[in-house]
Every structure is written in C-alpha cells, then in structure tokens.
Scaffold this motif. Structure first.
Motif, PDB file in Angstrom:
ATOM      1  N   LEU A 235       3.195   9.517  -8.737  1.00  0.00           N
ATOM      2  CA  LEU A 235       1.857   8.940  -8.822  1.00  0.00           C
ATOM      3  C   LEU A 235       0.942   9.352  -7.678  1.00  0.00           C
ATOM      4  O   LEU A 235      -0.287   9.289  -7.824  1.00  0.00           O
ATOM      5  CB  LEU A 235       1.955   7.404  -8.854  1.00  0.00           C
ATOM      6  N   GLY A 236       1.513   9.745  -6.556  1.00  0.00           N
ATOM      7  CA  GLY A 236       0.715  10.077  -5.390  1.00  0.00           C
ATOM      8  C   GLY A 236       0.489   8.850  -4.527  1.00  0.00           C
ATOM      9  O   GLY A 236       0.390   7.722  -5.018  1.00  0.00           O
ATOM     10  N   ALA A 237       0.396   9.060  -3.240  1.00  0.00           N
ATOM     11  CA  ALA A 237       0.249   7.947  -2.299  1.00  0.00           C
ATOM     12  C   ALA A 237      -1.066   7.204  -2.496  1.00  0.00           C
ATOM     13  O   ALA A 237      -1.143   5.993  -2.271  1.00  0.00           O
ATOM     14  CB  ALA A 237       0.346   8.482  -0.871  1.00  0.00           C
ATOM     15  N   ALA A 238      -2.114   7.886  -2.937  1.00  0.00           N
ATOM     16  CA  ALA A 238      -3.432   7.262  -3.067  1.00  0.00           C
ATOM     17  C   ALA A 238      -3.422   6.128  -4.083  1.00  0.00           C
ATOM     18  O   ALA A 238      -4.126   5.124  -3.914  1.00  0.00           O
ATOM     19  CB  ALA A 238      -4.465   8.310  -3.461  1.00  0.00           C
ATOM     20  N   ALA A 239      -2.629   6.276  -5.152  1.00  0.00           N
ATOM     21  CA  ALA A 239      -2.578   5.227  -6.175  1.00  0.00           C
ATOM     22  C   ALA A 239      -2.051   3.923  -5.593  1.00  0.00           C
ATOM     23  O   ALA A 239      -2.551   2.840  -5.917  1.00  0.00           O
ATOM     24  CB  ALA A 239      -1.702   5.679  -7.342  1.00  0.00           C
ATOM     25  N   PHE A 240      -1.068   3.999  -4.724  1.00  0.00           N
ATOM     26  CA  PHE A 240      -0.499   2.792  -4.119  1.00  0.00           C
ATOM     27  C   PHE A 240      -1.457   2.173  -3.102  1.00  0.00           C
ATOM     28  O   PHE A 240      -1.565   0.954  -2.989  1.00  0.00           O
ATOM     29  CB  PHE A 240       0.837   3.111  -3.460  1.00  0.00           C
ATOM     30  N   LYS A 241      -2.176   3.006  -2.368  1.00  0.00           N
ATOM     31  CA  LYS A 241      -3.133   2.481  -1.398  1.00  0.00           C
ATOM     32  C   LYS A 241      -4.268   1.726  -2.083  1.00  0.00           C
ATOM     33  O   LYS A 241      -4.824   0.776  -1.529  1.00  0.00           O
ATOM     34  CB  LYS A 241      -3.694   3.624  -0.552  1.00  0.00           C
ATOM     35  N   ALA A 242      -4.607   2.164  -3.300  1.00  0.00           N
ATOM     36  CA  ALA A 242      -5.697   1.522  -4.039  1.00  0.00           C
ATOM     37  C   ALA A 242      -5.223   0.390  -4.943  1.00  0.00           C
ATOM     38  O   ALA A 242      -6.039  -0.282  -5.568  1.00  0.00           O
ATOM     39  CB  ALA A 242      -6.437   2.560  -4.875  1.00  0.00           C
ATOM     40  N   ASP A 243      -3.927   0.163  -4.997  1.00  0.00           N
ATOM     41  CA  ASP A 243      -3.369  -0.902  -5.841  1.00  0.00           C
ATOM     42  C   ASP A 243      -3.416  -2.214  -5.067  1.00  0.00           C
ATOM     43  O   ASP A 243      -2.432  -2.650  -4.481  1.00  0.00           O
ATOM     44  CB  ASP A 243      -1.935  -0.547  -6.242  1.00  0.00           C
ATOM     45  N   LEU A 244      -4.579  -2.842  -5.084  1.00  0.00           N
ATOM     46  CA  LEU A 244      -4.822  -4.024  -4.266  1.00  0.00           C
ATOM     47  C   LEU A 244      -5.061  -5.259  -5.140  1.00  0.00           C
ATOM     48  O   LEU A 244      -5.448  -5.136  -6.301  1.00  0.00           O
ATOM     49  CB  LEU A 244      -6.044  -3.788  -3.367  1.00  0.00           C
TER      50      LEU A 244
ATOM     51  N   GLN B  73       0.816  -1.216   0.000  1.00  0.00           N
ATOM     52  CA  GLN B  73       0.000   0.000   0.000  1.00  0.00           C
ATOM     53  C   GLN B  73       0.851   1.268   0.000  1.00  0.00           C
ATOM     54  O   GLN B  73       0.453   2.300   0.547  1.00  0.00           O
ATOM     55  CB  GLN B  73      -0.972  -0.003   1.188  1.00  0.00           C
ATOM     56  N   GLY B  74       2.015   1.161  -0.617  1.00  0.00           N
ATOM     57  CA  GLY B  74       2.881   2.316  -0.777  1.00  0.00           C
ATOM     58  C   GLY B  74       3.969   2.441   0.255  1.00  0.00           C
ATOM     59  O   GLY B  74       4.895   3.245   0.079  1.00  0.00           O
ATOM     60  N   GLN B  75       3.918   1.655   1.330  1.00  0.00           N
ATOM     61  CA  GLN B  75       4.928   1.782   2.381  1.00  0.00           C
ATOM     62  C   GLN B  75       6.320   1.454   1.858  1.00  0.00           C
ATOM     63  O   GLN B  75       7.308   2.052   2.304  1.00  0.00           O
ATOM     64  CB  GLN B  75       4.592   0.850   3.546  1.00  0.00           C
ATOM     65  N   GLY B  76       6.391   0.513   0.901  1.00  0.00           N
ATOM     66  CA  GLY B  76       7.691   0.143   0.359  1.00  0.00           C
ATOM     67  C   GLY B  76       7.943   0.687  -1.028  1.00  0.00           C
ATOM     68  O   GLY B  76       8.885   0.267  -1.706  1.00  0.00           O
ATOM     69  N   ALA B  77       7.108   1.622  -1.460  1.00  0.00           N
ATOM     70  CA  ALA B  77       7.256   2.181  -2.813  1.00  0.00           C
ATOM     71  C   ALA B  77       8.430   3.142  -2.886  1.00  0.00           C
ATOM     72  O   ALA B  77       8.714   3.858  -1.910  1.00  0.00           O
ATOM     73  CB  ALA B  77       5.972   2.899  -3.222  1.00  0.00           C
ATOM     74  N   PRO B  78       9.139   3.193  -4.000  1.00  0.00           N
ATOM     75  CA  PRO B  78      10.204   4.178  -4.167  1.00  0.00           C
ATOM     76  C   PRO B  78       9.648   5.593  -4.020  1.00  0.00           C
ATOM     77  O   PRO B  78       8.582   5.905  -4.557  1.00  0.00           O
ATOM     78  CB  PRO B  78      10.697   3.925  -5.600  1.00  0.00           C
TER      79      PRO B  78
END
Length: 374
Positions: free
Chosen positions: A49-58, A37-42
């Motif tokens: 991309l914004g943090a929201a995109a990673f949180k929704a990438d499920l 959910q973005g915690q380990g994203a570069p």
C-alpha cells in the motif's frame, strides 16, 4: 462555504487539503488506528500500500471534522459535491451505496408501510425492508427475451401499482440497471409525485451521467428525491465510497441523517471520505473531457468486438419497454455462440489475457465490463 462566508470553487478539495495538512509522522498518535501512522503496520502490507496510505489513515481528529455532524472540511466537501452532481444536499457514505439505500428506506417508511420497488432490486433494498419493517409491493421489470435480462420497470407498471396501493409511502427504482438500461425515470417521477410521495433511486451505476450531455439524464435531473450513487463503481473514489443526494421537500432530512447514523460506521475511513472529495473535484473540473474520451473508447470497443465472429454486444433498441436510453460506456458481450457460458469465458479471459470482468461480471451467457478508465 469558507469561514468568511465565501463560496469554494470546484477546483478546490477541502477535505483532501485538510487531511494533507494534518499528516505528520513526527506527531505522537495516542489515538486509533492501532498501526500508529504505519509504525506498527505489517511490512508486507506497507510494501503493497505504501507508507503514505498509513500516515493518512487517521480518525476523526478535530481538524478533520465529524461525518455525522459536519461543520468544517466534510461540510464543505459535501456542499461542493451537491453542486457538482445537481443536488440540494449530499451525504458522503463510507459503507457503500448499500447503507444509502437502507437509510433512504428507513427515512421514508415505518413498520408496516408499503414500498413499491422492482423485483430486480439490489439485495440492499431487501435488507432495507428487513431493517425498516416496510412491506414490499413488487413490480416486475420489463424483460428482454433476446438477451435474457431485466430492464427497468415501466411507468405504466408503477402507475398500476400506485393505483392499487395509493397508501404507499415511497417508490424505489433501479436506474440504470447493471447492464446500462435506463427506464422512464422522468415519467415515473411525475407519477410518484402525483401521489405526494418521494422517488428513491438506486443509481449505483450512474454517477457519471451528470457530466456529459451524450449520457442518459441523471436521476436528480429527472426529478428523483433521493439518488444513491456508487462513486467507487463508476468514478475514481476508493472501493466502498459512495454518495447520497437529496433534493426537494418530500424527504425529512433530519430523519435521513439519523438513519445514516444507524447504518454507517462510527469510525469512518478518511481515506474513503477524501477519495470522494478528490473524485468530485476530478469530475467537476475534467468530467466533460474524461467522459468524451470514455465514450470514444466505448464506441471503438463496441464496434471492434461486434466484428468478431460469434460475438455480439448488447445495444438495446431504445426506446423499448423498460429501456428508453442506454449507457454506452457499459459493455455486455454474448458468448453463447462460442459454446461457452459467461463463467467459462471469464475463466479463460482472466489468466490468458490478464484482464477481469466487472464485479458480478460473468453470468450464464454474458460477460460484462465497462470502459470508464481514466
């Protein structure tokens, strides 16, 4: 339909709502994807991309349904899409229109079966022939010698191909072409159905046709059995997100569903799937207004560009061979009178005017683009 059997309205977006409901950064994610959910994203990618995109990438969590056996939010979203686009059943695609074309051929042709298709078919159709083992019966499209481009195949050419190969299992056409030319699809559908076989339509650039009366008829309204549309190319879905629409009894839908499992990822992106739901909602509720504005902009652009010396804009004299209608939102400009190739014009246009042509947007003599910007 809802769990209580009631019908959802086109104003709803069930898959978008389901994804929003499960996005919870405080929940421990013992599942893919690895960025958690973005915690380990570069950090540089997160800034882009914004943090929201990673949180929704499920992944396919229970609340988010299963693409290959949908019963919940995906099932509801696909039903709404079918109603909006005029289909009996719709499948969401996360591997682009490419996988839809491949699945359409796999669902209708066995090894050695004949498939009638145009010479200007997309490379996905060639891949479909390889995967299915079908034998191509190529039909030459009509040629516009003034512009040096191919239009669609004519109904007469399809009729001749079927007379010579009455054992063909399906006919495939491209409608519209990349340049916006729309062939005799209603007549082709009638001829194809006379032989009791399905018409498969690569409608990659025509997903908007169903939403305005001043646009060419959609493939489904014209009688197509399968229409595959690049929702990401001409509407507002994310890149790679497409739809496959089916109607009638000539397609074995169970076989089609199995074929889609062969050519789609088992880890579908919910960002892509949700963008299809949102794009459908947008067009179902605002499509008439949006397309009216688009048509106005296209006409203004075509008029103004045509007034520039040594520029000409494609406007086929319909009806003509392989082109009985034209997508007015498609802009193709001839730059040969400037002494430039399309490639050279694109190289000048991009850095100097901070603009880019469409995908595959430059050719030897033309520059292409569209004005479907909402």
């Amino acid at each position: 339909m809802n769990d209580d059997g009631s019908t959802l309205a086109q104003t709803s977006a069930p898959l978008l709502a389901a994804l929003q409901a499960v996005v919870d950064p405080s929940r421990a994610a013992f599942h893919t994807p690895g960025h958690k959910q973005g915690q380990g994203a570069p950090e540089n990618l997160k800034r882009l991309l914004g943090a929201a995109a990673f949180k929704a990438d499920l992944p396919e969590l229970p609340e988010l349904d299963n693409l290959f056996a949908p019963e919940g939010a995906i099932f509801q979203a696909q039903r709404l899409a079918a109603a909006a686009f005029g289909a009996e059943q719709t499948w969401f695609l996360v591997n682009g229109t490419t996988c839809g074309i491949e699945a359409a051929v796999l669902a209708t042709c066995n090894p050695g079966d004949k498939l009638i298709l145009p010479r200007n078919a997309h490379q996905a159709a060639i891949a479909a022939l390889i995967l299915s083992g079908a034998m191509p019966i190529f039909v030459e499209p009509a040629y516009d010698s003034n512009w040096g481009i191919a239009h669609g195949v004519t109904a007469a050419a399809v009729a001749i191909a079927l007379e010579q190969h009455p054992d063909a299992k399906a006919v495939m056409v491209v409608y519209p072409t990349y340049y916006g030319a729309c062939g005799e699809i209603e007549a082709i559908a009638q001829i194809t159905h006379h032989y009791h076989i399905p018409l498969l339509v690569d409608e990659a650039h025509g997903a908007h046709f169903a939403f305005h009366s001043h646009l060419p008829i959609s493939a489904l309204a014209a009688g197509a059995d399968i229409a595959v549309q690049s929702t990401h190319k001409v509407l507002a879905a994310l890149t790679q997100a497409s739809m496959l629409h089916v109607q009638g009894s000539r397609i074995d839908r169970q076989r089609l569903s199995k074929a889609l499992q062969l050519v789609q990822s088992t880890s579908p992106s919910y960002l892509l799937l949700t963008s299809l739901d949102a794009a459908r909602q947008q067009m179902a509720t605002q499509g008439q207004v949006l397309m009216s504005r688009t048509l106005e902009l296209a006409e203004r652009a075509r008029t103004q560009i045509s007034q520039i010396p040594r520029f000409s804009v494609l406007q086929p004299a319909c009806p003509t061979a392989g082109c009985i209608a034209f997508d007015p939102t498609r802009l193709t400009i001839d730059v040969t009178q400037l002494g430039l190739t399309g490639f050279e014009a694109d190289e000048i246009f991009a850095p100097r005017f901070r603009g880019h042509c469409g995908a595959a947007g430059a050719s030897a003599s033309h520059v292409h683009g569209d004005v479907r910007k909402y």
